[in-house]
Write an enzyme that holds these catalytic residues in place. Structure first.
Site, PDB file in Angstrom:
ATOM      1  N   SER A  24       1.176  -6.347 -14.515  1.00  0.00           N
ATOM      2  CA  SER A  24       0.683  -6.665 -13.173  1.00  0.00           C
ATOM      3  C   SER A  24       0.265  -8.119 -13.022  1.00  0.00           C
ATOM      4  O   SER A  24       0.360  -8.680 -11.934  1.00  0.00           O
ATOM      5  CB  SER A  24      -0.485  -5.737 -12.809  1.00  0.00           C
ATOM      6  N   HIS A  72      -4.916 -10.541 -12.902  1.00  0.00           N
ATOM      7  CA  HIS A  72      -4.291 -10.641 -11.580  1.00  0.00           C
ATOM      8  C   HIS A  72      -4.507 -12.026 -10.979  1.00  0.00           C
ATOM      9  O   HIS A  72      -3.579 -12.645 -10.438  1.00  0.00           O
ATOM     10  CB  HIS A  72      -4.864  -9.578 -10.641  1.00  0.00           C
TER      11      HIS A  72
END
Length: 255
Positions: free
Chosen positions: A186, A232
């Site tokens: 991610s 992230h």
């Protein structure tokens, strides 16, 4: 027009056992149904189509990048690599040993095999997933954005973007996190999403919905346990900066 009864029936050059009275509009050779390809006028054989593609000039898009036509091979390869790593980790190593060996473990100290010296974890952590749901969601988003952005950038640039985003994600985890096992694609995917937002902005297209969705996921990382907001954030920053650098570089190339 009459046909000589003694003349041999025309056969496909690639499949000599197949009779075909349909001829290629470009080379004039017979082409069986398997070798026929639709053309603007009539039918062309598969060999002529390949020759035309090989001799065609590269397509440069509005951003100045050479468009990569066809299958997004880098995106497909990344999905396959992540799925293969997941299968290997769960079926061969066992998930606990897999996480201990491959994940990023910031501020772990001596109890985790001297992780500070194991540089490969900055890369291997991007292929560690903690559940089927985790990898399924990441691969879905990777395919969604990678299959759109890779043709725009070209395969080499897209691969570079993904790699830099992954390293940026790992760097943020090392700098900002204070423990736990960090892994997953991610971080790099956030880099791809941020780069896609930059592309939309450059093309003067509406990117607000994309930024809102990505921002929501980023905010959730601060409040939901188990989500690495550090990864992230680092991936998004690295991806956006890399995309801006690519656009600046291609904009300075002589036309």
């Amino acid at each position: 027009m009459t046909q000589d009864p003694g003349a041999a029936a025309p056969t496909c050059p690639r499949h000599p056992d197949r009779v075909s009275y349909v001829r290629c509009q470009r080379c004039g050779r017979p082409a069986c149904p398997e070798c026929q390809r639709p053309a603007p006028v009539g039918i062309q054989c598969v060999d002529c189509v390949r020759e035309a593609r090989a001799s065609a000039r590269p397509t440069v898009n509005r951003l100045g990048f050479t468009t990569a036509h066809g299958t997004p091979y880098v995106t497909v390869s990344l999905v396959i690599a992540n799925v293969a790593a997941f299968a290997y980790g769960y079926l061969v190593l066992g998930k606990q040993l897999w996480w201990a060996r491959w994940a990023l473990l910031p501020a772990a100290g001596e109890a985790t095999m001297g992780v500070g010296d194991e540089w490969y974890r900055w890369i291997s952590s991007g292929f560690v997933h903690f559940s089927i749901w985790h990898i399924a969601m990441n691969m879905l988003v990777l395919w969604q954005f990678g299959s759109q952005l890779e043709p725009i950038l070209g395969r080499l640039r897209f691969g570079l973007l993904y790699g830099v985003s992954l390293l940026g994600s790992s760097a943020a985890v090392e700098l900002l996190a204070d423990g736990g096992a960090h892994g997953g694609a991610s971080g790099a995917i956030f880099g791809v999403i941020a780069a896609y937002a930059v592309v939309l902005s450059k093309l003067r297209l509406d990117f607000r919905a994309l930024v809102t969705t990505a921002g929501l996921w980023l905010v959730l990382g601060f409040v939901i346990p188990g989500i690495s907001w550090q990864g992230h954030l680092g991936g998004a920053v690295a991806g956006a900066l890399t995309m801006l650098a690519m656009l600046r570089w291609v904009g300075r190339k002589p036309s």
